[in-house]
Write an enzyme that holds these catalytic residues in place. Structure first.
Site, PDB file in Angstrom:
ATOM      1  N   LYS A 310       0.811  -1.219   0.000  1.00 60.00           N
ATOM      2  CA  LYS A 310       0.000   0.000   0.000  1.00 60.00           C
ATOM      3  C   LYS A 310       0.847   1.274   0.000  1.00 60.00           C
ATOM      4  O   LYS A 310       0.486   2.264  -0.630  1.00 60.00           O
ATOM      5  CB  LYS A 310      -0.948  -0.010   1.205  1.00 60.00           C
ATOM      6  CG  LYS A 310      -2.068  -1.049   1.037  1.00 60.00           C
ATOM      7  CD  LYS A 310      -3.077  -0.967   2.152  1.00 60.00           C
ATOM      8  CE  LYS A 310      -4.239  -1.895   1.835  1.00 60.00           C
ATOM      9  NZ  LYS A 310      -5.346  -1.762   2.760  1.00 60.00           N
ATOM     10  N   ASN A 335      -4.825   2.167  -1.745  1.00 64.20           N
ATOM     11  CA  ASN A 335      -5.254   0.793  -2.046  1.00 64.20           C
ATOM     12  C   ASN A 335      -5.812   0.662  -3.454  1.00 64.20           C
ATOM     13  O   ASN A 335      -6.260  -0.405  -3.828  1.00 64.20           O
ATOM     14  CB  ASN A 335      -6.288   0.291  -1.026  1.00 64.20           C
ATOM     15  CG  ASN A 335      -7.651   0.934  -1.235  1.00 64.20           C
ATOM     16  OD1 ASN A 335      -7.742   2.031  -1.790  1.00 64.20           O
ATOM     17  ND2 ASN A 335      -8.696   0.263  -0.811  1.00 64.20           N
ATOM     18  N   ASP A 351     -10.176   2.611   1.395  1.00 66.59           N
ATOM     19  CA  ASP A 351     -10.375   2.003   2.720  1.00 66.59           C
ATOM     20  C   ASP A 351     -10.928   3.031   3.694  1.00 66.59           C
ATOM     21  O   ASP A 351     -11.766   2.736   4.548  1.00 66.59           O
ATOM     22  CB  ASP A 351      -9.036   1.519   3.309  1.00 66.59           C
ATOM     23  CG  ASP A 351      -8.583   0.207   2.696  1.00 66.59           C
ATOM     24  OD1 ASP A 351      -9.433  -0.543   2.187  1.00 66.59           O
ATOM     25  OD2 ASP A 351      -7.363  -0.052   2.725  1.00 66.59           O
TER      26      ASP A 351
END
Ligand code: NAP
Length: 532
Positions: A310, A335, A351
């Site tokens: 990430k 992400n 996220d």
């Protein structure tokens, strides 16, 4: 049209025919009869071809190339000679390894006498596949092998299969298919090779192999018929299909391919989504993602990026001059990779919003109301980072509890300038916590350790029903933490909610269409029930 081909190991005639009938029923176009141990009775091989419910390839594979042929060199030549003498239906193809074809004169002569080519005098439609396999490495002489096969007048189809060392080997497979002068089959084996198998149709390969089930695969990494047809959208793949994937290490158990491929199907989007395992180091990420992006003909259009890449995503997009969503920048991790129409890159973090929406959903409040809430976040890793950013950005008071206290302190310090107050606390203080919402951002309680909880059950049993609980874990769907909290009347939400929401946001970034979120929930629910 690329043929979906099921390999069948032939032990007996009826068993092989029954499997071929099943393959036909399940949508295969072709079968490959592996007669490595069934070559001794040419009469039965002939009968197999006559009664085959699908056109077939006959392959009697030698041991050095992954087969189990245990006869003498002359046995294969003698089989091919006898097949040439028979009348009736013919096999669509016979497959002979290039190495054997070059080494054994009698085999070469028998193959040339059986198959169709410019020097053939008898009428026949059977094509010769010349093949080369390497179950260990990428062959050093890959391109020379292609040239050697293509130069044989009797060769109708070139077949190469090798164990991929990384996802980059698939690009070589695609390149060979792009430049082919004869029909070709180019497949990579092993965990990195799946793209070459699924995208064979995009690049116009003669065929790809799919096994009936996991136990009947004839090469490592071979998908099943159902996986290709149902999970990887085989029927919808064409030359312009855009390619997406989940980049991580590992990726084998990711639910994202099932969600996104189902979504593409539902909205009629010309895309396919694959697992893309990349080893943990940045150099691997950079080299692989860079090579896939540079191979424009692949139409690599985006990816979900998961642990441990990430942070690498942001570094990569920055180095390539792309744009980073400010929130992803603030969190320090992304992400989602988006490749825009003009080829420029965009990195986002879905996220954050997904976790925020899950938190608000379980408390039945709006994002604006978060400023009146006190939230305990357990964990200080990647998931916790996105969650804390969202909460602090919206004014919630956040207390981070983590096994390694220093990491909780670092995380709290990182978000010190946001509107909400963020503090770190020692794990031992968790039992004294008086928060409205508890969020588990650790893997404690995740399958297979389903009898663990990040908060002691004695503590949970003292909770009042006005406490809400959000567990980011989605496998199992109901963790011990959630079960115990539910028992005392608390509102709970599981990690599937966040998983689906972050995937839906990615889907919308890539396709510019509304994600079929209910379908995503169904897919995740079904998969988790299957694996329970
Ligand atoms: P990560 O970066 O490795 O962080 C793991 C965190 O958990 C660290 O703070 C670690 O503490 C703590 N931890 C690990 N084992 C522990 C243990 N036995 N006892 C106490 N604390 C422990 O992992 P991540 O990417 O943040 O993922 C964490 C969880 O979030 C996973 O369960 C994952 O399934 C879930 N997740 C869910 C979604 C979703 O969409 N639902 C998305 C991402 C992640 P230390 O700092 O002391 O090592």
């Amino acid at each position: 049209m690329t043929k979906l081909t099921v390999p069948i190991r032939v032990d007996d005639l009826d068993g092989a025919l029954a499997q071929a009938a099943q393959a036909a029923e399940r949508g295969a176009d072709l079968v490959e009869y592996r007669i490595d141990r069934f070559y001794r009775s040419p009469g039965q091989v002939h009968e197999l071809v006559q009664r085959s419910p699908l056109p077939c390839i006959l392959t009697c594979r030698d041991r050095p190339e992954g087969g189990s042929f245990d006869g003498l060199p002359g046995d294969r030549a003698s089989l091919l000679k006898q097949l040439a003498d028979q009348s009736g239906r013919e096999p669509a193809y016979v497959d002979v390894e290039l190495a054997s074809y070059e080494q054994f004169d009698d085999l070469r002569e028998a193959a040339d006498a059986l198959v169709d080519h410019s020097g053939q005098t008898r009428p026949t439609s059977t094509g010769l596949i010349l093949s080369a396999h390497d179950f260990e490495h990428r062959p050093a002489n890959l391109y020379q092998t292609v040239a050697a096969m293509a130069s044989k007048p009797a060769c109708r189809v070139i077949k190469l299969a090798w164990r991929a060392r990384s996802l980059r080997d698939n690009l070589e497979a695609f390149e060979i298919l792009e430049q082919k002068t004869k029909p070709a089959i180019v497949l990579c084996m092993g965990e990195f090779g799946l793209p070459s198998r699924v995208l064979a149709k995009k690049f116009g390969a003669l065929l790809t192999f799919a096994s009936m089930d996991d136990s009947s695969a004839t090469a490592p990494g071979q998908p099943t018929l159902d996986e290709l047809k149902k999970l990887y959208r085989w029927d919808a793949i064409g030359p312009n299909t855009r390619v997406f994937g989940v980049i991580g290490w590992p990726t084998a158990h990711s639910l994202s391919p099932a969600m996104h491929n189902t979504g593409f199907e539902a909205v009629g989007y010309d895309g396919v989504y694959l697992p893309m395992p990349i080893p943990p180091e940045y150099e691997h990420f950079k080299a692989t993602v860079g090579a896939w992006l540079d191979a424009k003909y692949v139409h690599f259009s985006g990816a979900s990026v998961t642990s441990p890449h990430k942070e690498h995503l942001l570094r990569f997009v920055r180095e390539r001059g792309g744009e980073i969503e400010p929130l992803a920048q603030l969190i320090g991790a992304g992400n989602s990779l988006v490749v825009r129409e003009d080829g420029s890159l965009y990195a986002a973090n879905t996220d954050y919003a997904a976790a925020l929406d899950s938190a608000c959903a379980v408390m039945k409040i709006t994002r604006e109301q978060l400023k009146d809430r006190r939230v305990a976040v357990i964990g200080a890793g990647g998931a916790a980072r996105a969650i804390v950013a969202g909460l602090a950005q919206h004014g919630a008071t956040t207390v981070i509890y983590n096994r390694t206290f220093e990491k909780a302190q670092q995380l709290a310090g990182h978000f010190a300038d946001l509107p909400g107050k963020v503090v770190a606390a020692r794990m031992e203080k968790l039992c004294d916590s008086c928060c409205h919402l508890f969020i588990n951002g650790t893997p404690v309680g995740m399958h297979p350790n389903v009898d663990q909880s990040p908060i002691p059950t004695e503590q949970i049993r003292k909770w009042k029903p006005d406490i809400a609980v959000f567990d980011t874990i989605y496998n199992p769907a109901e963790t011990m933490l959630l079960r115990e909290a539910k028992r005392v009347g608390c509102a709970t939400i599981g990690g599937a909610d966040m998983l689906v929401r972050q995937a839906a946001a990615q889907f919308e970034l890539w396709t510019k269409q509304i994600a079929p979120i209910d379908l995503f929930f169904n897919v995740v629910g079904e998969r988790l029930t299957e694996s329970a």
